[in-house]
Design an enzyme around this catalytic site. Structure first.
Site, PDB file in Angstrom:
ATOM      1  N   GLY A  11     -25.336  10.373   3.411  1.00 18.34           N
ATOM      2  CA  GLY A  11     -24.659   9.649   2.327  1.00 18.34           C
ATOM      3  C   GLY A  11     -25.529   9.571   1.085  1.00 18.34           C
ATOM      4  CG  ASP A  37     -22.546  12.325   0.515  1.00 22.56           C
ATOM      5  OD1 ASP A  37     -21.414  12.227   1.041  1.00 22.56           O
ATOM      6  OD2 ASP A  37     -23.086  11.394  -0.102  1.00 22.56           O
ATOM      7  CB  ILE A  38     -18.631  14.131   3.174  1.00 23.19           C
ATOM      8  CG1 ILE A  38     -17.531  14.807   3.982  1.00 23.19           C
ATOM      9  CG2 ILE A  38     -18.121  13.502   1.892  1.00 23.19           C
ATOM     10  CD1 ILE A  38     -16.576  13.843   4.640  1.00 23.19           C
ATOM     11  CE1 TYR A 145     -18.799  -1.605   3.875  1.00 28.07           C
ATOM     12  CE2 TYR A 145     -18.697  -3.757   2.810  1.00 28.07           C
ATOM     13  CZ  TYR A 145     -19.378  -2.587   3.094  1.00 28.07           C
ATOM     14  OH  TYR A 145     -20.649  -2.416   2.595  1.00 28.07           O
TER      15      TYR A 145
HETATM   16  C1  AKB Z   1     -18.514  -3.906  -1.554  1.00 27.53           C
HETATM   17  O1  AKB Z   1     -18.191  -4.550  -2.559  1.00 27.53           O
HETATM   18  O2  AKB Z   1     -17.713  -3.504  -0.701  1.00 27.53           O
HETATM   19  C2  AKB Z   1     -19.991  -3.640  -1.345  1.00 27.53           C
HETATM   20  C3  AKB Z   1     -20.640  -4.660  -0.465  1.00 27.53           C
HETATM   21  C4  AKB Z   1     -20.853  -6.022  -0.967  1.00 27.53           C
HETATM   22  O3  AKB Z   1     -21.015  -4.358   0.625  1.00 27.53           O
HETATM   23  N1  AKB Z   1     -20.653  -3.554  -2.598  1.00 27.53           N
END
Ligand code: AKB
Length: 321
Positions: A11, A37-38, A145
């Protein structure tokens, strides 16, 4: 660390990877730092050192790259950030989790000495104390995430305890740098605002004016990343991920400081879906464990960061035309 390290960055074309690669190459020499990276690398970067196109979900390619270079240290930065992963939840989960397993397993198989994997303030959620968020507290992330980062933290500890993988991790706040743009994050406004300040002296922000978030200047983030990865193993007592703090501000506060350093700058607001994500995250972070265990201390406050960003971007010619 020994001068003979061979370092692999996964990455490396991203926001952190770009700065980390430059820093590590200046310390270890360009041929001892392999970037990947990809997508093919930026043409301007092509003479900077070895580069491999590598998808972290492609186990055959991972094996080929690890066998070719035999890395002793690996920085695995490839991930989908918060806002993009909300648009593509399954893709985000697969990239963040399966990519992590593929790289951790390759590190074990190839007896890599040190591995770095970044977590994020996104591991916290609506029930987490939002001010001075402690290292250990309720964590109920409600983004893909954040869920993937929290699960990843648990696997860092698991791989360390069960398999002896020496993996280290920090929870990045929003990162602000001038060498590369962030992509798909909730904190991206804090970089974009500088580009727009130089281009048009105004910015339309997608977060509300009083949405405070933890942030950090990129030089500090790179220092922390290298420091924790190179720290003696006995100093790294937390094997999930460390809280890390640089500064905290909201869009209004940042705009006020930019206007102080560049007269006439103005901000307005057009709120989008990222507001909800930001509201589930801490406003400030308690990083005393990182300070005590491996000597973490940031160098940049908001005023110094704003000065650096405006100067460096101006030097790059942003807003010159
Ligand atoms: C995001 O905004 O997703 C990132 C983080 C805070 O991990 N910058």
């Amino acid at each position: 660390m020994a001068e003979t390290e061979t370092i692999l960055i996964l990455g490396s074309e991203g926001q952190v990877g770009t700065d980390l690669a430059a820093r590590l190459r200046s310390v270890y020499g360009k041929n001892n730092v392999v970037c990947s990276d990809i997508k093919p690398s930026d043409e301007a970067k092509q003479d900077l050192g070895p580069y491999e196109v590598l998808n972290v979900l492609d186990k055959e390619s991972i094996k080929a790259v690890f066998s070719k270079y035999k890395p002793t240290m690996v920085y695995h930065l490839a991930a989908m950030l918060s806002a993009t992963a909300e648009k593509y939840p399954r893709k985000g989960w697969d990239l963040n989790m399966e990519g992590m397993f593929a790289i951790f397993d390759a590190c074990l198989e190839h007896k890599v000495k040190r591995t770095f994997w970044p977590s994020s303030i996104a591991v916290f959620g609506p029930s987490t104390p939002r001010i001075h968020t402690p290292q250990h507290c309720v964590m109920d992330p409600n983004t893909i995430y954040g869920i993937s980062k929290l699960a990843g933290e648990r696997f860092c500890e698991y791989y360390h305890e069960k398999y002896g993988l020496d993996v280290r991790s920090i929870r990045y706040p929003g990162l602000i740098g001038w060498k590369a743009l962030p992509g798909g994050g909730t904190t991206d406004y804090a970089v974009d605002i500088f580009h727009q300040a130089l281009i048009s002296n105004r910015y339309t922000c997608f977060l509300k004016e009083d949405t405070a978030l933890p942030m950090m200047y990129m030089d500090d983030a790179i220092k922390a990343t290298i420091d924790i990865t190179e720290a003696a193993p006995e100093l790294v007592k937390i094997r999930s991920s460390y809280n890390l703090s640089g500064m905290s501000f909201d869009p209004k506060g940042l705009a006020t400081e930019i206007a102080r350093q560049q007269s006439g700058f103005t901000i307005d607001y057009d709120i989008d879906a990222r507001q909800k994500i930001a509201e589930s995250w801490p406003q400030s972070i308690d990083d005393s464990a990182a300070r005590e265990d491996w000597g973490w201390k940031p160098d940049f406050n908001m005023e110094a960061m704003v000065r650096e960003m405006l100067t460096q971007l101006r030097n790059m010619g942003v807003g010159a035309n």
